[in-house]
Design a protein around this motif. Structure first.
Motif, short mmCIF file in Angstrom:
data_model
loop_
_atom_site.label_atom_id
_atom_site.label_comp_id
_atom_site.label_asym_id
_atom_site.label_seq_id
_atom_site.Cartn_x
_atom_site.Cartn_y
_atom_site.Cartn_z
N ARG A 1 -2.25 -1.67 -4.03
CA ARG A 1 -1.17 -1.49 -3.06
C ARG A 1 -0.11 -0.53 -3.60
NH1 ARG A 1 -2.48 -7.02 -2.19
NH2 ARG A 1 -0.82 -7.85 -3.49
N THR A 2 0.08 -0.58 -4.92
CA THR A 2 1.01 0.38 -5.53
C THR A 2 0.52 1.81 -5.31
OG1 THR A 2 1.51 -1.27 -7.22
CG2 THR A 2 2.13 1.00 -7.70
N GLU A 3 -0.78 2.00 -5.51
CA GLU A 3 -1.35 3.33 -5.29
C GLU A 3 -1.16 3.78 -3.83
OE1 GLU A 3 -2.57 5.66 -7.03
OE2 GLU A 3 -3.61 4.96 -8.82
N ILE A 4 -1.35 2.82 -2.91
CA ILE A 4 -1.20 3.18 -1.49
C ILE A 4 0.26 3.56 -1.21
CG2 ILE A 4 -1.37 2.29 0.86
CD1 ILE A 4 -3.66 0.49 -0.14
N LEU A 5 1.18 2.78 -1.78
CA LEU A 5 2.60 3.09 -1.58
C LEU A 5 2.96 4.46 -2.15
CD1 LEU A 5 4.26 -0.38 -2.15
CD2 LEU A 5 4.50 1.04 -0.12
N LYS A 6 2.28 4.81 -3.23
CA LYS A 6 2.51 6.14 -3.80
C LYS A 6 2.23 7.23 -2.77
CE LYS A 6 0.75 7.56 -7.97
NZ LYS A 6 -0.15 7.36 -9.14
N MET A 7 1.12 7.05 -2.04
CA MET A 7 0.77 8.05 -1.03
C MET A 7 1.80 8.04 0.10
SD MET A 7 -3.36 7.95 -0.58
CE MET A 7 -3.44 6.38 0.22
N LEU A 8 2.19 6.83 0.52
CA LEU A 8 3.13 6.74 1.64
C LEU A 8 4.49 7.32 1.27
CD1 LEU A 8 2.27 3.14 2.86
CD2 LEU A 8 1.54 5.31 3.85
N TYR A 9 4.89 7.06 0.02
CA TYR A 9 6.19 7.54 -0.44
C TYR A 9 6.27 9.06 -0.36
CZ TYR A 9 10.25 8.17 -3.47
OH TYR A 9 11.47 8.50 -3.96
N ARG A 10 5.10 9.69 -0.54
CA ARG A 10 5.06 11.16 -0.47
C ARG A 10 4.81 11.65 0.95
NH1 ARG A 10 4.20 9.25 -5.05
NH2 ARG A 10 4.40 10.37 -7.02
N ALA B 1 15.01 1.81 -1.68
CA ALA B 1 15.17 1.46 -0.26
C ALA B 1 13.99 1.97 0.55
CB ALA B 1 16.47 2.05 0.27
N LYS B 2 13.58 3.19 0.26
CA LYS B 2 12.46 3.78 1.02
C LYS B 2 11.17 3.00 0.77
CE LYS B 2 9.97 8.08 1.77
NZ LYS B 2 9.76 9.47 1.39
N VAL B 3 10.91 2.69 -0.51
CA VAL B 3 9.68 1.97 -0.83
C VAL B 3 9.70 0.59 -0.19
CG1 VAL B 3 8.32 0.98 -2.69
CG2 VAL B 3 9.31 3.25 -2.97
N GLU B 4 10.86 -0.07 -0.23
CA GLU B 4 10.94 -1.41 0.36
C GLU B 4 10.67 -1.35 1.86
OE1 GLU B 4 14.72 -2.86 -0.94
OE2 GLU B 4 13.86 -3.83 -2.72
N ALA B 5 11.23 -0.33 2.50
CA ALA B 5 11.00 -0.19 3.93
C ALA B 5 9.52 0.01 4.23
CB ALA B 5 11.82 0.99 4.47
N LEU B 6 8.88 0.87 3.43
CA LEU B 6 7.46 1.13 3.64
C LEU B 6 6.63 -0.12 3.42
CD1 LEU B 6 7.08 4.57 1.83
CD2 LEU B 6 6.71 4.13 4.25
N SER B 7 6.97 -0.87 2.39
CA SER B 7 6.14 -2.03 2.09
C SER B 7 6.31 -3.11 3.16
CB SER B 7 6.43 -2.53 0.68
OG SER B 7 7.35 -3.56 0.68
N GLN B 8 7.53 -3.19 3.73
CA GLN B 8 7.76 -4.10 4.87
C GLN B 8 6.92 -3.68 6.07
OE1 GLN B 8 10.90 -6.28 6.01
NE2 GLN B 8 10.24 -7.13 4.05
N LYS B 9 7.01 -2.40 6.37
CA LYS B 9 6.41 -1.88 7.58
C LYS B 9 4.90 -2.11 7.62
CE LYS B 9 6.11 2.52 10.08
NZ LYS B 9 6.43 3.94 9.95
N TYR B 10 4.24 -1.86 6.47
CA TYR B 10 2.79 -1.95 6.45
C TYR B 10 2.28 -3.24 5.83
CZ TYR B 10 2.97 2.97 7.69
OH TYR B 10 3.21 4.16 8.31
N GLY B 11 3.19 -4.14 5.50
CA GLY B 11 2.75 -5.40 4.90
C GLY B 11 2.12 -5.21 3.54
N LEU B 12 2.63 -4.24 2.78
CA LEU B 12 2.11 -3.99 1.44
C LEU B 12 2.98 -4.73 0.44
CD1 LEU B 12 1.49 -0.20 1.87
CD2 LEU B 12 -0.28 -1.87 1.39
N ASN B 13 2.55 -5.93 0.13
CA ASN B 13 3.36 -6.79 -0.70
C ASN B 13 3.23 -6.42 -2.18
OD1 ASN B 13 4.72 -8.95 -1.80
ND2 ASN B 13 2.91 -10.26 -1.70
N VAL B 14 4.33 -5.91 -2.76
CA VAL B 14 4.33 -5.63 -4.20
C VAL B 14 5.65 -6.09 -4.81
CG1 VAL B 14 2.80 -3.62 -4.17
CG2 VAL B 14 5.23 -3.30 -3.80
#
Lengths: 508, 408
Positions: free
Chosen positions: A150-159, A121-134
């Protein structure tokens, strides 16, 4: 009180035996800015980032976060300070899914069992918010390079990282993907995240950054506001002397056909399909013909097929009217083919041998270098000295320098000198400026133009759009093993080239 | 003109110095071992321990015990002659390993190549009657046969490596054991076994039985009562030949280029597959020649039932080559050194209460430490760098345009 800077690296000094990698370097990152770190290879960018990440301890200097001195002893400390990094070479587990990769190392568990629902849920929210389509359930090995990034970027955001470091993030992307990434970076900055952007591409710095810090040879040159500077000034700061950014060249005067490739098919080493699927083209004397395309679309294999490093399964290759389709590598080389290889360490040089031996790698059998199988050392030595002098190859001990100890730019100059000096009608140059700094790039471009003007056919394979647009007289775009378009660099735009490279457009 | 760098910074000098240092460390370690054994054993007095240490260092010059029961030292022609003789096969297997190493291959198949060389050379030397063919021709043919057999046995792993990319170490180990069994079988069905002399069951006849023996060239007058013969000169000549081949010829250049970077060699149009087979064949022929030179001495007797063991001299080529940093000329000296250790061990066993096992352990320790020569060389290099770090930036600064310091 909140400090103006979120991270400050003050007067950092880091020494390695015999060399000072960082000498009194200061880098101050403001909250919510995109800060570019610019420098040539070996300028100390990586060392500085390794210090920030706790991989190295500086001899001198302090690191402050929010104005308070912090001690970063290892990467875990850096993570605790909410510093995240997208490395140039991604650190992903190929056989894991995207989601698994994102949560790896920061998993929620309950009684030892993974709790993925909340994470998803958290990752989906982040990817929506920043338009990081994965695609969260795809395996990393199956997704595109852009999606891996984009996966690498989401890794940073998730943390929940606040400080995001991008190390040469655009090297592997298409022009369209680069634009997307820039947009994403701007979005982060707007959200209040602070971005360090390591690069040597001036266009991107001008496009996206707020401020630039320039390093040269381990020393701090200065920090400037992007809007107060320009590309020329930045490159002069980076190199330490005025640099010619535009390739200087006159009109091309194409002559007769030198290389004729007909229906060439080259099998792939990594997958079952052919890497090159029936490619036909001609390269003429006196022109620079560029094969453009995103990495991995069969350009390397095309060159292997032409040079004989890989056996072509079908098709015909003629050089100056002679069919060389079945010839050995040596016969092709002798027939008039010079080859500046893509991987100078793998193919270009015997790294543990001396420079002089490397300079006669193909020609040592010629009568001028041997009699009755005995090498004429004096002839080799004087030839090496000539090439070193003529092509300005700098090395510690001249002809007897071990190739491995030379800098990348000088290794490449040695290869280029060797290949050009053989005076062949065809010069194949594959990514001749990869990983080199502005000064060396300038030199190599000038050499290739000079060869063109001397009536040689130059076949250039390049991934760098600037190089493609500036250097070539004619562009062939390769996509998935086929030539999908022929463009005139004077009449096309980077955007159009990008569409061809991404496979979105093709000539009928 | 080119300026010569100071002696200690030259690559060759560093290599030699590091080898000598590691030998010294090995000898000191061996001495400590001897002392520990002496002090912990009731049968050996502290004086015996010191005697052991002196033999570790000076065993070559030991002439036994004098009337008073003290160790005596002096010129001992038997020891020196035997040292040179026993160095022959070590020198050749060392060359075998060194040649392969120089071309990027690890030849652990020297024992097998040595055995095949033994069979081929003994068979030729004992089968061609010297009443018909002059014995020196038989000797030469036997040497060539040994080299050929070794070359073929070396070429097999080379061929598998070149065409199928099978690791040469694996293939070499396989061919070693095939050779051990094959040679036993071939001798078993032959009529070369020594049935004539009592107590010689299981041995092949010495080549002197057919009047074939390596010439002495007066060396036996120089070093009487020893096994020395001209074989050591032949071996040294071969080593010099290999040095010239590897360093002065286009073939050596190709072989080395393939060895250090097969891809670059291929890129340059060098036939990498042919060169891999060729370098293993050359390596094999060296081991084969070593066997031939040893068994053609005339009086050496081969125990033919070898199927359960591989000749140690084949494996000992590895430390000989390592200690010499794969230099063909260096191998001459390290082979003689290894042979000297053997002599010291024999003297230690004969003259003191130390048994043969302790001498083997000491030799092993020295050999083991000899492989540290690389580390010592790195240490010497890093010391050299620090000392030159100060003046170094001057020439670099002269060409500051694009010239960069090495490293980041």
């Amino acid at each position: 009180m909140e400090s103006e800077y979120i991270i400050e690296m003050l007067n950092i000094r880091k020494e390695f035996p015999g060399i000072v990698a960082n000498d009194d370097i200061t880098l101050q990152l403001r909250r919510g800015e995109i800060h570019a770190l610019l420098g040539e290879n070996g300028a100390g960018k990586s060392t500085l980032m390794s210090v920030l990440f706790g991989l190295y301890q500086p001899e001198k200097g302090v690191i402050k976060k929010n104005g308070e001195v912090v001690k970063i002893n290892n990467p875990n400390d850096a993570t605790a300070l909410k510093i995240g990094m997208v490395h140039q070479h991604f650190k992903l587990v190929e056989v894991f899914t995207v989601l698994d990769n994102i949560i790896l190392g920061a998993e929620d568990t309950k009684l030892g069992f993974l709790q993925k629902k909340a994470a998803r849920a958290k990752v989906e929210a982040l990817s929506q918010k920043y338009g990081l389509n994965v695609d969260l359930d795809a395996k990393v090995e199956d997704i595109s390079v852009g999606m891996q990034q984009r996966t690498e970027i989401l890794k940073m955001l998730y943390r929940d990282n606040e400080i995001l470091i991008f190390d040469e993030p655009t090297a592997v992307l298409t022009p369209q993907e680069i634009d997307e990434l820039m947009e994403i970076m701007r979005g982060f900055a707007k959200e209040g995240k602070s971005i360090l952007f390591i690069t040597h591409k001036l266009n991107e710095i001008m496009a996206v950054s707020d401020r630039v810090t320039v390093l040269r040879k381990g020393r701090y040159v200065g920090t400037v506001n992007t809007k107060d500077t320009n590309k020329q000034e930045l490159s002069n700061m980076m190199v330490g002397r005025p640099v010619q950014l535009q390739v200087q060249k006159g009109e091309a005067h194409p002559g007769e056909t030198v290389l004729d490739v007909q229906g060439l098919v080259v099998p792939s080493k990594v997958h079952k399909n052919n890497a090159v699927k029936g490619v036909s083209f001609q390269a003429h004397a006196g022109e620079i013909l560029c094969i453009a395309g995103i990495d991995g679309n069969g350009q390397s294999e095309l060159v292997y097929g032409i040079t004989g490093l890989e056996k072509a399964s079908a098709g015909k290759v003629s050089l100056c009217g002679v069919d060389i389709s079945k010839a050995t590598i040596r016969r092709r080389s002798d027939a008039g083919m010079s080859h500046i290889p893509e991987d100078r360490h793998k193919h270009g040089l015997v790294l543990d041998d001396t420079l002089e031996n490397n300079l006669v790698l193909q020609t040592f059998r010629q009568d001028r270098f041997q009699t009755m199988g005995f090498i004429k050392r004096d002839a080799v030595r004087s030839y090496a000295e000539k090439i070193i002098d003529q092509y300005d190859v700098r090395s510690g001990q001249g002809p007897i320098t071990i190739a491995r100890s030379m800098s990348g730019g000088n290794q490449q100059k040695a290869i280029i000198g060797r290949e050009i000096d053989r005076e062949n009608p065809l010069i194949i140059a594959v990514q001749p400026t990869r990983g080199l700094d502005v000064g060396a790039i300038e030199y190599i471009h000038a050499q290739l133009v000079a060869q063109r003007d001397a009536g040689k056919a130059v076949l250039l394979v390049s991934l760098e759009l600037d190089e493609v647009m500036n250097l070539s007289d004619r562009i062939l775009v390769m996509y998935e093993g086929e030539i999908v378009g022929e463009l005139d660099p004077k009449k096309t735009t980077v955007a159009e080239l990008g569409l061809y490279m991404a496979g979105a457009k093709r000539d009928k | 003109m080119k300026q010569k760098s100071p002696l200690l910074q030259r690559e060759g000098a560093k290599t030699v110095l590091s080898s000598i240092l590691s030998i010294l460390i090995g000898l000191v370690f061996g001495s400590i071992l001897v002392l520990i054994v002496a002090f912990s054993s009731e049968s050996i007095s502290p004086k015996g321990g010191l005697e052991g240490v002196s033999l570790v260092f000076l065993g070559l010059f030991s002439t036994g015990r004098d009337a008073a029961g003290e160790l005596a030292f002096g010129f001992n022609p038997t020891s020196i002659g035997n040292m040179l003789f026993r160095a022959i096969p070590l020198l050749m297997t060392g060359l075998s390993v060194a040649v392969a190493n120089k071309t990027g291959l690890f030849n652990i198949g020297a024992p097998g190549q040595y055995l095949m060389g033994t069979w081929a050379s003994l068979t030729v030397a004992l089968s061609i009657p010297t009443s018909v063919v002059p014995s020196w021709i038989v000797w030469t043919l036997a040497l060539l046969a040994g080299m050929l057999a070794g070359a073929i046995w070396g070429a097999i792993p080379g061929f598998l490596k070149a065409t199928r990319n099978i690791n040469e170490v694996l293939a070499c180990i396989m061919t070693n054991w095939i050779a051990a069994n094959l040679v036993t079988f071939l001798f078993d069905i032959s009529d070369l076994k020594n049935g004539a002399e009592a107590g010689k069951v299981g041995y092949i006849k010495p080549t002197a039985a057919n009047g074939v023996a390596t010439a002495k060239l007066g060396l036996d007058k120089l070093l009487p009562q020893s096994q020395v013969n001209a074989g050591i000169l032949v071996a040294i000549l071969i080593a010099i030949g290999i040095y010239i081949l590897m360093n002065k010829t286009t073939l050596g250049y190709e072989l080395k280029a393939c060895g250090s970077n097969r891809h670059a060699a291929r890129y340059a149009g060098i036939n990498d597959k042919r060169n891999i087979v060729l370098s293993m064949a050359i390596a094999g022929s060296m081991a084969g020649a070593g066997a031939a030179l040893y068994w053609l001495s005339g009086n050496t007797e081969f125990f033919w039932s070898t199927y359960q063991s591989l000749p140690a001299v084949g494996f000992n080529g590895i430390p000989v080559a390592l200690l010499a940093a794969n230099s063909p000329i260096g191998v001459i000296f390290t082979a003689i050194f290894m042979s000297l250790l053997n002599i010291c061990g024999t003297q230690l066993k004969n003259l003191t209460a130390f048994n043969e096992y302790i001498t083997d352990i000491i030799i092993a320790a020295i050999v083991y430490l000899s492989s540290f020569s690389l580390i010592i060389k790195m240490w010497l290099s890093s010391r050299g760098k620090k000392k030159t770090a100060e003046p170094a930036p001057a020439p670099a600064a002269a060409g500051e345009k694009t010239g960069k310091e090495n490293g980041k």
